[in-house]
Design an enzyme around this catalytic site. Structure first.
Site, PDB file in Angstrom:
ATOM      1  N   HIS A   1       1.028 -12.761   4.349  1.00 49.22           N
ATOM      2  CA  HIS A   1       2.000 -11.651   4.409  1.00 49.22           C
ATOM      3  C   HIS A   1       1.849 -10.715   5.443  1.00 49.22           C
ATOM      4  O   HIS A   1       1.005 -10.709   6.100  1.00 49.22           O
ATOM      5  CB  HIS A   1       2.243 -10.908   3.188  1.00 49.22           C
ATOM      6  CG  HIS A   1       1.228  -9.857   2.875  1.00 49.22           C
ATOM      7  ND1 HIS A   1       1.122  -8.690   3.566  1.00 49.22           N
ATOM      8  CD2 HIS A   1      -0.252  -9.844   2.406  1.00 49.22           C
ATOM      9  CE1 HIS A   1       0.172  -7.950   3.306  1.00 49.22           C
ATOM     10  NE2 HIS A   1      -0.614  -8.760   2.626  1.00 49.22           N
TER      11      HIS A   1
ATOM     12  N   ASP B   1       4.085  -7.846   5.732  1.00 53.54           N
ATOM     13  CA  ASP B   1       4.539  -6.700   5.742  1.00 53.54           C
ATOM     14  C   ASP B   1       3.191  -5.680   5.516  1.00 53.54           C
ATOM     15  O   ASP B   1       2.197  -6.219   5.362  1.00 53.54           O
ATOM     16  CB  ASP B   1       5.497  -6.369   4.494  1.00 53.54           C
ATOM     17  CG  ASP B   1       4.773  -6.892   2.984  1.00 53.54           C
ATOM     18  OD1 ASP B   1       4.112  -7.975   3.149  1.00 53.54           O
ATOM     19  OD2 ASP B   1       4.737  -6.198   2.126  1.00 53.54           O
TER      20      ASP B   1
ATOM     21  N   ASP C   1      -4.862  -6.606   7.215  1.00 50.05           N
ATOM     22  CA  ASP C   1      -4.002  -6.817   5.997  1.00 50.05           C
ATOM     23  C   ASP C   1      -2.623  -6.937   6.346  1.00 50.05           C
ATOM     24  O   ASP C   1      -1.880  -5.954   6.035  1.00 50.05           O
ATOM     25  CB  ASP C   1      -4.183  -5.659   5.066  1.00 50.05           C
ATOM     26  CG  ASP C   1      -3.610  -5.988   3.566  1.00 50.05           C
ATOM     27  OD1 ASP C   1      -3.146  -7.017   3.302  1.00 50.05           O
ATOM     28  OD2 ASP C   1      -3.570  -4.754   3.019  1.00 50.05           O
TER      29      ASP C   1
ATOM     30  N   GLU D   1       5.028  -8.376   0.102  1.00 51.18           N
ATOM     31  CA  GLU D   1       3.619  -8.412  -0.578  1.00 51.18           C
ATOM     32  C   GLU D   1       3.160  -6.788  -1.008  1.00 51.18           C
ATOM     33  O   GLU D   1       2.807  -6.895  -2.371  1.00 51.18           O
ATOM     34  CB  GLU D   1       2.517  -9.080   0.056  1.00 51.18           C
ATOM     35  CG  GLU D   1       1.435  -9.406  -0.948  1.00 51.18           C
ATOM     36  CD  GLU D   1       0.244  -8.210  -0.926  1.00 51.18           C
ATOM     37  OE1 GLU D   1      -0.485  -8.234  -1.736  1.00 51.18           O
ATOM     38  OE2 GLU D   1       0.430  -7.251  -0.114  1.00 51.18           O
TER      39      GLU D   1
ATOM     40  N   ASP E   1      -6.487 -12.838   2.089  1.00 50.80           N
ATOM     41  CA  ASP E   1      -5.857 -11.493   2.075  1.00 50.80           C
ATOM     42  C   ASP E   1      -6.816 -10.618   1.332  1.00 50.80           C
ATOM     43  O   ASP E   1      -6.318  -9.883   0.534  1.00 50.80           O
ATOM     44  CB  ASP E   1      -4.476 -11.704   1.509  1.00 50.80           C
ATOM     45  CG  ASP E   1      -3.839 -10.404   1.249  1.00 50.80           C
ATOM     46  OD1 ASP E   1      -3.784  -9.718   2.239  1.00 50.80           O
ATOM     47  OD2 ASP E   1      -2.887 -10.264   0.676  1.00 50.80           O
TER      48      ASP E   1
ATOM     49  N   HIS F   1      -5.160  -0.680   3.616  1.00 47.90           N
ATOM     50  CA  HIS F   1      -4.403   0.190   3.040  1.00 47.90           C
ATOM     51  C   HIS F   1      -5.056   1.680   3.462  1.00 47.90           C
ATOM     52  O   HIS F   1      -4.591   2.691   2.819  1.00 47.90           O
ATOM     53  CB  HIS F   1      -4.578   0.164   1.439  1.00 47.90           C
ATOM     54  CG  HIS F   1      -4.139  -1.244   0.980  1.00 47.90           C
ATOM     55  ND1 HIS F   1      -3.403  -1.209  -0.217  1.00 47.90           N
ATOM     56  CD2 HIS F   1      -3.407  -2.196   1.594  1.00 47.90           C
ATOM     57  CE1 HIS F   1      -2.785  -2.285  -0.512  1.00 47.90           C
ATOM     58  NE2 HIS F   1      -2.898  -2.935   0.671  1.00 47.90           N
TER      59      HIS F   1
END
Length: 493
Positions: free
Chosen positions: A105, A107, A138, A172, A201, A451
Site C-alpha cells: 500500500h 497511503d 510503511d 490500507e 508490510d 506510524h
C-alpha cells in the site's frame, strides 16, 4: 541452474542494485513527497496522485496495469469521497515460471512537523545512514524495493525467474475499504494462476537481524457505555448523591485485567492453542534483545523478565489493552462536571483457536456481572464494533524455504521466524479469499518507527532489502520448478 551460475547471476544483480542506489533513493524521495494520507478527507487527491505515480512506475517496467475503480464511500458527517483505485498489475506469463503476487500500500498515516518530527515528514531526509520520512518503511519503501528488484532483471536483460502480479492499494491505513470485495471478484480471474502471495508490510523483531513473519494476532474492539441521564451535572450540586457513570465505568475497566497483564474475563484462555514443541524450539532460537526492545518503546520495565515470556505474551497469548474514555473531560485545566454518558474503549488481541463470537459473549457476560454487583441504576451497554481474526501460515512451506535461503544469501545468516503481536487483516484476507500460500517478508528494522514520529528506513535495509527480493525471485523459481519436476517424475513412475 548450477550453484556457480546462480551465484554469478546474483552477483550481477546485486552489483546493479548497489550502482543504482542513488536512483532508488531519489524515487523514494519523490514518493514520500506525496502526502498520501488516506485518513484525512482533504488529502484524498494526494492519494489519487500517489496511485497514478505507482501505475506510471509499473508501466515503465512494461507491466500491464489496471486501475480498478472501487466507487466511493460516505464519511460519518455525510461527505462522500471517491475511493482510490486499486492497482492490479501483471508482468510475465511464462507457463514454466511460478507466479508471485506482491501486495503493498502507498497511503500513509497522518504526519506533521509539529507532532514532534525532527525533519519535514514529507521530505525524505538522510541522516547517519537513515532515510527519514512518512511512508519510508510503511509502506512506500518496501513497495519500491520490490519494484526496483524487478527493474534490475529488466535493465540487465535477464530472463524473469517468476511471473509477477501486483496488488497496490491506497486505503490500507483507513481499513482497506473495498479491497476484500475486489479480491473475491477477481479470485477466479486475476488470482487464478497465482501460486504465491508476498506481503512486506511489517518489521523485523530486532534492529539488525532479518525475520520472516508467519502469524499475527486478531483484534476484537469493544465499547462499554454507561449513562445516567440526558445531561451533564454540576459536581457541587449533585456529587455524592448520584451514581456517577464515570465511577461505574472505571470499575468495569478495572475488572478486565490485573496488574500482571492477566485477563480476568472467565474462560478467555480456554481455547488458546497449545504451544507445540516445534514452536517452542523456534522461540528459544530467536535472537531477541530485551534491552534493545525496551529502548525502542521507551518504557522502564516489561511485565515479564525473560525472552521466552515476552515473546509468548506478544504472539501466542491474548492481551487486553484499554485505549480511552469518550465523554469524560480531557482538556487542560479543571472542569467540575459529572458527565452524563461515558464510553470506555478497549480491545483484546486474540490468537488462533479463539472464536470471536465466544470472546464477545464472554466479555458481555463478565461486564454485566460486574455491573450488577454495583447495584447502579445507570444504563450499561457493551458492543463490539470491530472483530478481526488472527492469521497463521505454515512456515515449513516452499515460500518460507525460498525466503530463508534468500535471507542467508543477502545477510549471511538465517532469519528469525516470528509472529506479529499486532493485527494484519490483509494477510488473512488474501489467504482466506484466494486459498494461496501467503508470506510476510519484512525489510524494515524494529526501530523504524512506523506510524510514529521520525519514521525511517535505513539506507542499508532499503538497498539490501531490494537485493533480498531479487534473491527471493531466484530461490522461489528454483524450488517451485524442483517441486514440479519431482511431482512429474512421481506421476510417470
Amino acid at each position: 541452474m548450477s550453484s556457480s551460475s546462480s551465484s554469478a547471476l546474483e552477483m550481477e544483480i546485486f552489483q546493479y542494485i548497489d550502482a543504482h542506489q542513488s536512483d532508488f533513493i531519489k524515487d523514494l524521495k519523490e514518493w514520500v513527497a506525496v502526502e498520501s494520507d488516506s485518513i484525512q478527507p482533504h488529502l484524498r487527491e494526494e492519494v489519487m496522485q500517489m496511485m497514478a505515480l505507482v501505475a506510471d512506475r509499473l508501466a515503465t517496467l512494461e507491466a500491464t496495469v489496471n486501475l480498478v475503480n472501487l466507487g466511493s464511500h460516505e464519511l460519518p458527517d455525510g461527505q462522500v469521497l471517491p475511493l482510490p483505485p486499486v492497482i492490479l498489475g501483471e508482468l510475465g506469463k511464462d507457463p514454466q515460471n511460478p507466479t508471485v503476487c506482491f501486495y503493498g500500500h502507498v497511503d500513509v498515516q497522518p504526519a506533521k512537523k509539529e507532532d514532534g518530527w525532527d525533519t519535514d515528514p514529507y521530505t525524505l531526509t538522510e541522516i547517519n545512514g537513515n532515510l527519514y520520512g512518512r511512508g519510508a518503511t510503511d509502506n512506500k519503501g518496501p513497495v519500491l524495493a520490490w519494484i526496483n528488484a524487478v527493474e534490475a532483471f529488466r535493465a540487465l536483460k535477464l530472463a524473469m525467474p517468476v511471473n509477477f502480479k501486483f496488488v497496490i492499494e491506497g486505503m490500507e491505513e483507513a481499513g482497506s475499504l473495498g479491497l476484500e470485495k475486489l479480491l473475491e471478484e477477481e479470485n477466479q480471474r486475476f488470482f487464478s494462476d497465482v501460486d504465491y502471495i508476498v506481503i512486506s508490510d511489517n518489521l523485523w523483531l530486532s534492529n539488525k537481524k532479518p525475520a520472516l513473519t508467519y502469524g499475527s494476532r486478531g483484534n476484537a474492539c469493544f465499547f462499554v457505555e454507561v449513562e445516567c441521564g440526558s445531561k451533564d451535572l454540576h459536581s457541587g450540586t449533585f456529587g455524592g448523591i448520584i451514581h456517577e457513570p464515570l465511577l461505574d465505568l472505571i470499575a468495569l475497566l478495572d475488572s478486565l485485567v490485573d496488574s500482571t497483564g492477566h485477563i480476568q474475563i472467565p474462560g478467555i484462555y480456554d481455547n488458546v492453542a497449545a504451544l507445540t514443541e516445534e514452536e517452542k524450539k523456534l522461540f528459544e532460537s530467536i535472537e531477541f534483545d530485551l534491552e534493545e526492545h525496551r529502548n525502542n518503546c521507551g518504557v522502564k520495565k516489561f511485565l515479564y523478565g525473560t525472552k521466552e515470556e515476552i515473546l509468548l505474551h506478544l504472539w501466542r497469548y491474548p492481551s487486553l489493552s484499554i485505549h480511552g474514555i469518550e465523554g469524560a473531560f480531557h482538556e487542560p485545566g479543571i472542569k467540575t462536571v459529572i458527565p452524563a454518558k461515558v464510553i470506555g474503549k478497549f480491545s483484546i488481541r486474540q490468537v488462533p483457536n479463539m472464536d470471536l463470537s465466544v470472546v464477545e459473549k464472554q466479555v458481555v457476560e463478565h461486564l454485566e456481572g460486574v455491573f450488577s454487583k454495583r447495584n447502579s441504576p445507570n444504563k450499561m451497554k457493551v458492543s463490539m464494533p470491530l472483530g478481526v481474526k488472527p492469521w497463521l501460515a505454515d512456515f515449513n512451506n516452499l515460500l518460507y524455504k525460498a525466503a530463508r535461503r534468500a535471507v542467508k544469501t543477502v545477510f549471511g545468516e538465517d532469519p528469525d521466524f516470528t509472529r506479529d503481536g499486532s493485527t494484519i487483516p490483509v494477510a488473512r484476507m488474501f489467504q482466506t479469499v484466494t486459498q494461496k500460500s501467503v508470506m510476510m517478508l519484512p525489510i524494515g528494522a524494529a526501530d523504524a518507527g512506523e506510524h510514529s514520529q521520525n519514521e525511517k528506513i535505513s539506507r542499508h535495509n532499503y538497498i539490501e532489502g531490494t537485493k533480498l527480493f531479487a534473491a527471493f525471485f531466484l530461490e522461489i523459481s528454483k524450488l517451485h520448478q524442483n517441486l514440479h519436476e519431482t511431482s512429474h517424475t512421481e506421476t510417470i513412475n
